[in-house]
Scaffold this motif. Structure first.
Motif, PDB file in Angstrom:
ATOM      1  N   ASP A  49       0.916  -1.076   0.121  1.00 22.41           N
ATOM      2  CA  ASP A  49      -0.026  -0.071  -0.002  1.00 22.41           C
ATOM      3  C   ASP A  49       0.881   1.264   0.027  1.00 22.41           C
ATOM      4  OD1 ASP A  49      -2.522   1.099  -0.252  1.00 22.41           O
ATOM      5  OD2 ASP A  49      -2.829   1.345   2.006  1.00 22.41           O
ATOM      6  N   ALA A  50       1.932   1.193  -0.788  1.00 24.10           N
ATOM      7  CA  ALA A  50       2.772   2.376  -0.859  1.00 24.10           C
ATOM      8  C   ALA A  50       2.084   3.433  -1.486  1.00 24.10           C
ATOM      9  CB  ALA A  50       4.139   2.046  -1.738  1.00 24.10           C
ATOM     10  N   VAL A  51       2.691   4.897  -1.193  1.00 25.48           N
ATOM     11  CA  VAL A  51       1.737   6.110  -1.678  1.00 25.48           C
ATOM     12  C   VAL A  51       2.878   6.880  -2.705  1.00 25.48           C
ATOM     13  CG1 VAL A  51       0.992   8.546  -0.901  1.00 25.48           C
ATOM     14  CG2 VAL A  51       0.476   6.103   0.334  1.00 25.48           C
ATOM     15  N   VAL A  52       2.303   7.099  -3.632  1.00 25.12           N
ATOM     16  CA  VAL A  52       3.253   7.641  -4.779  1.00 25.12           C
ATOM     17  C   VAL A  52       3.051   9.436  -4.346  1.00 25.12           C
ATOM     18  CG1 VAL A  52       3.843   8.369  -7.191  1.00 25.12           C
ATOM     19  CG2 VAL A  52       3.180   6.008  -6.620  1.00 25.12           C
ATOM     20  N   ILE A  53       4.245  10.024  -4.474  1.00 24.22           N
ATOM     21  CA  ILE A  53       4.127  11.375  -4.107  1.00 24.22           C
ATOM     22  C   ILE A  53       4.899  11.972  -5.330  1.00 24.22           C
ATOM     23  CG2 ILE A  53       5.126  13.495  -2.665  1.00 24.22           C
ATOM     24  CD1 ILE A  53       2.958  11.348  -1.383  1.00 24.22           C
ATOM     25  N   ASP A  54       4.352  12.810  -6.195  1.00 23.49           N
ATOM     26  CA  ASP A  54       4.814  13.306  -7.328  1.00 23.49           C
ATOM     27  C   ASP A  54       5.316  14.838  -7.020  1.00 23.49           C
ATOM     28  OD1 ASP A  54       5.044  14.549 -10.096  1.00 23.49           O
ATOM     29  OD2 ASP A  54       3.726  13.296 -11.005  1.00 23.49           O
ATOM     30  N   VAL A  55       6.491  15.137  -7.188  1.00 25.43           N
ATOM     31  CA  VAL A  55       7.138  16.347  -6.890  1.00 25.43           C
ATOM     32  C   VAL A  55       7.257  17.399  -7.924  1.00 25.43           C
ATOM     33  CG1 VAL A  55       8.300  15.408  -4.580  1.00 25.43           C
ATOM     34  CG2 VAL A  55       9.418  15.662  -6.870  1.00 25.43           C
ATOM     35  N   ASN A  69      -0.176  17.888 -14.415  1.00 23.55           N
ATOM     36  CA  ASN A  69      -1.403  17.846 -15.461  1.00 23.55           C
ATOM     37  C   ASN A  69      -1.385  17.260 -16.653  1.00 23.55           C
ATOM     38  OD1 ASN A  69      -2.808  19.281 -13.174  1.00 23.55           O
ATOM     39  ND2 ASN A  69      -2.222  21.143 -14.060  1.00 23.55           N
ATOM     40  N   LYS A  70      -0.354  17.057 -17.195  1.00 17.33           N
ATOM     41  CA  LYS A  70      -0.110  16.536 -18.463  1.00 17.33           C
ATOM     42  C   LYS A  70       0.278  14.899 -18.279  1.00 17.33           C
ATOM     43  CE  LYS A  70       2.757  20.331 -20.767  1.00 17.33           C
ATOM     44  NZ  LYS A  70       3.912  20.649 -21.016  1.00 17.33           N
ATOM     45  N   GLY A  71       0.337  14.452 -17.217  1.00 19.96           N
ATOM     46  CA  GLY A  71       0.256  13.076 -17.107  1.00 19.96           C
ATOM     47  C   GLY A  71       0.857  12.782 -15.763  1.00 19.96           C
ATOM     48  N   HIS A  72       0.407  11.850 -14.853  1.00 19.41           N
ATOM     49  CA  HIS A  72       0.892  11.454 -13.585  1.00 19.41           C
ATOM     50  C   HIS A  72       0.608  10.001 -13.331  1.00 19.41           C
ATOM     51  CE1 HIS A  72      -2.951  13.305 -12.865  1.00 19.41           C
ATOM     52  NE2 HIS A  72      -3.021  12.284 -11.985  1.00 19.41           N
ATOM     53  N   ILE A  73       1.121   9.200 -12.322  1.00 21.09           N
ATOM     54  CA  ILE A  73       0.965   7.839 -12.014  1.00 21.09           C
ATOM     55  C   ILE A  73      -0.653   8.076 -11.300  1.00 21.09           C
ATOM     56  CG2 ILE A  73       1.533   6.011 -10.369  1.00 21.09           C
ATOM     57  CD1 ILE A  73       4.428   7.088 -10.734  1.00 21.09           C
ATOM     58  N   PRO A  74      -1.258   7.005 -11.578  1.00 22.46           N
ATOM     59  CA  PRO A  74      -2.761   6.942 -11.253  1.00 22.46           C
ATOM     60  C   PRO A  74      -2.606   7.073  -9.453  1.00 22.46           C
ATOM     61  CG  PRO A  74      -2.724   5.743 -12.812  1.00 22.46           C
ATOM     62  CD  PRO A  74      -1.182   5.956 -12.714  1.00 22.46           C
ATOM     63  N   LEU A 122      11.514   6.537  -7.514  1.00 21.15           N
ATOM     64  CA  LEU A 122      11.178   5.731  -8.954  1.00 21.15           C
ATOM     65  C   LEU A 122      12.353   6.151  -9.809  1.00 21.15           C
ATOM     66  CD1 LEU A 122       9.374   4.217 -10.635  1.00 21.15           C
ATOM     67  CD2 LEU A 122       8.201   6.418 -11.151  1.00 21.15           C
ATOM     68  N   ARG A 123      13.174   5.334 -10.048  1.00 20.96           N
ATOM     69  CA  ARG A 123      14.303   5.341 -10.981  1.00 20.96           C
ATOM     70  C   ARG A 123      13.971   5.797 -12.531  1.00 20.96           C
ATOM     71  NH1 ARG A 123      17.177   0.385  -9.989  1.00 20.96           N
ATOM     72  NH2 ARG A 123      15.915  -0.345 -11.571  1.00 20.96           N
ATOM     73  N   GLY A 124      14.320   6.768 -12.675  1.00 25.01           N
ATOM     74  CA  GLY A 124      14.195   7.265 -14.068  1.00 25.01           C
ATOM     75  C   GLY A 124      12.823   8.129 -14.269  1.00 25.01           C
ATOM     76  N   GLY A 125      12.133   8.387 -12.957  1.00 26.46           N
ATOM     77  CA  GLY A 125      10.906   8.993 -13.080  1.00 26.46           C
ATOM     78  C   GLY A 125       9.711   8.630 -13.880  1.00 26.46           C
ATOM     79  N   LEU A 126       8.960   9.730 -14.378  1.00 25.95           N
ATOM     80  CA  LEU A 126       7.750   9.255 -15.103  1.00 25.95           C
ATOM     81  C   LEU A 126       8.195   8.619 -16.442  1.00 25.95           C
ATOM     82  CD1 LEU A 126       4.676   9.273 -14.819  1.00 25.95           C
ATOM     83  CD2 LEU A 126       4.635  11.363 -16.113  1.00 25.95           C
ATOM     84  N   ASP A 157      -2.167   8.633 -15.767  1.00 25.57           N
ATOM     85  CA  ASP A 157      -3.635   9.278 -15.679  1.00 25.57           C
ATOM     86  C   ASP A 157      -3.375  10.809 -16.387  1.00 25.57           C
ATOM     87  OD1 ASP A 157      -5.863  10.710 -14.777  1.00 25.57           O
ATOM     88  OD2 ASP A 157      -5.750  10.128 -12.865  1.00 25.57           O
ATOM     89  N   ARG A 158      -4.213  10.986 -17.187  1.00 32.88           N
ATOM     90  CA  ARG A 158      -4.013  12.252 -17.789  1.00 32.88           C
ATOM     91  C   ARG A 158      -5.027  13.361 -17.312  1.00 32.88           C
ATOM     92  NH1 ARG A 158       0.858  11.529 -20.404  1.00 32.88           N
ATOM     93  NH2 ARG A 158       0.768   9.563 -21.709  1.00 32.88           N
ATOM     94  N   GLY A 159      -5.660  12.969 -16.151  1.00 31.60           N
ATOM     95  CA  GLY A 159      -6.691  13.883 -15.732  1.00 31.60           C
ATOM     96  C   GLY A 159      -6.051  15.297 -15.095  1.00 31.60           C
ATOM     97  N   ARG A 160      -6.970  15.967 -14.787  1.00 31.59           N
ATOM     98  CA  ARG A 160      -6.594  17.371 -13.905  1.00 31.59           C
ATOM     99  C   ARG A 160      -5.919  16.944 -12.628  1.00 31.59           C
ATOM    100  NH1 ARG A 160      -7.533  22.235 -15.176  1.00 31.59           N
ATOM    101  NH2 ARG A 160      -7.859  22.806 -13.097  1.00 31.59           N
ATOM    102  N   ASN A 161      -5.002  17.882 -12.065  1.00 26.31           N
ATOM    103  CA  ASN A 161      -4.608  17.929 -10.734  1.00 26.31           C
ATOM    104  C   ASN A 161      -5.624  17.707  -9.959  1.00 26.31           C
ATOM    105  OD1 ASN A 161      -3.268  18.577  -8.387  1.00 26.31           O
ATOM    106  ND2 ASN A 161      -1.938  20.055  -9.069  1.00 26.31           N
ATOM    107  N   LYS A 162      -5.924  16.590  -9.100  1.00 23.52           N
ATOM    108  CA  LYS A 162      -6.780  16.537  -7.907  1.00 23.52           C
ATOM    109  C   LYS A 162      -6.548  17.391  -6.681  1.00 23.52           C
ATOM    110  CE  LYS A 162      -7.287  11.746  -9.363  1.00 23.52           C
ATOM    111  NZ  LYS A 162      -6.667  10.689  -9.175  1.00 23.52           N
TER     112      LYS A 162
END
Length: 145
Positions: free
Chosen positions: A48-54, A61-66, A119-123, A134-139
């Motif tokens: 149940d790890a949590v991804v933190i996108d910095v 907003n262009k794309g992120h890990i769900p 995350l090695r190499g990032g997105l 996920d290409r949706g907007r910033n929640k």
């Protein structure tokens, strides 16, 4: 042999580059906090790890890990309190290439966080590995900061 004598600088550069790549490969294997996209997925699913996108807002907003939580690196110090309730869970930090997330890990370690992964190499590597984006907007955009 004549080629090497005439092009010794190219041979030296090739030897240096090869040595540097070998050293980096050994260093990466020794660093258990670096995760491949597949290892990150396993950690998310099994622990149940949590991804933190910095990354910055536009990048996110262009794309992120769900289900990634978005906390730009520039806001991390101010928003660390949001992560306090996640101290017991593994946190996978992510950016475009892995450089900014390494800085975020260093900052969080100073605040006592222990289960931190990069995350090695990032997105870039995440997408290259065929993982979902996920290409949706910033929640988090509407949340009070």
């Amino acid at each position: 042999m004549e080629f090497l004598q005439q092009n010794w600088h190219w041979a030296a550069l090739a030897a240096f580059s090869g040595t540097w790549l070998l050293i980096e490969a050994v260093r990466a294997k020794a660093d258990k906090s670096l995760l491949s996209p597949i290892e990150a997925t396993l950690l998310i699913n099994r622990e149940d790890a949590v991804v933190i996108d910095v990354r910055e807002d536009g990048e996110y907003n262009k794309g992120h890990i769900p289900n990634a939580r978005h906390i730009p690196l520039k806001d991390l110090e101010r928003r660390k309190g949001e992560l306090d309730k996640l101290r017991d869970r593994p946190l996978i930090l992510c950016c475009a290439s892995g450089a900014r997330s390494a800085g975020a890990i260093a900052a969080l370690k100073k605040s006592g966080f222990e289960k931190l992964f990069n995350l090695r190499g990032g997105l870039y590597e995440w997408e290259k590995a065929g993982q979902p984006v996920d290409r949706g907007r910033n929640k988090d955009k509407g949340k009070k900061k």
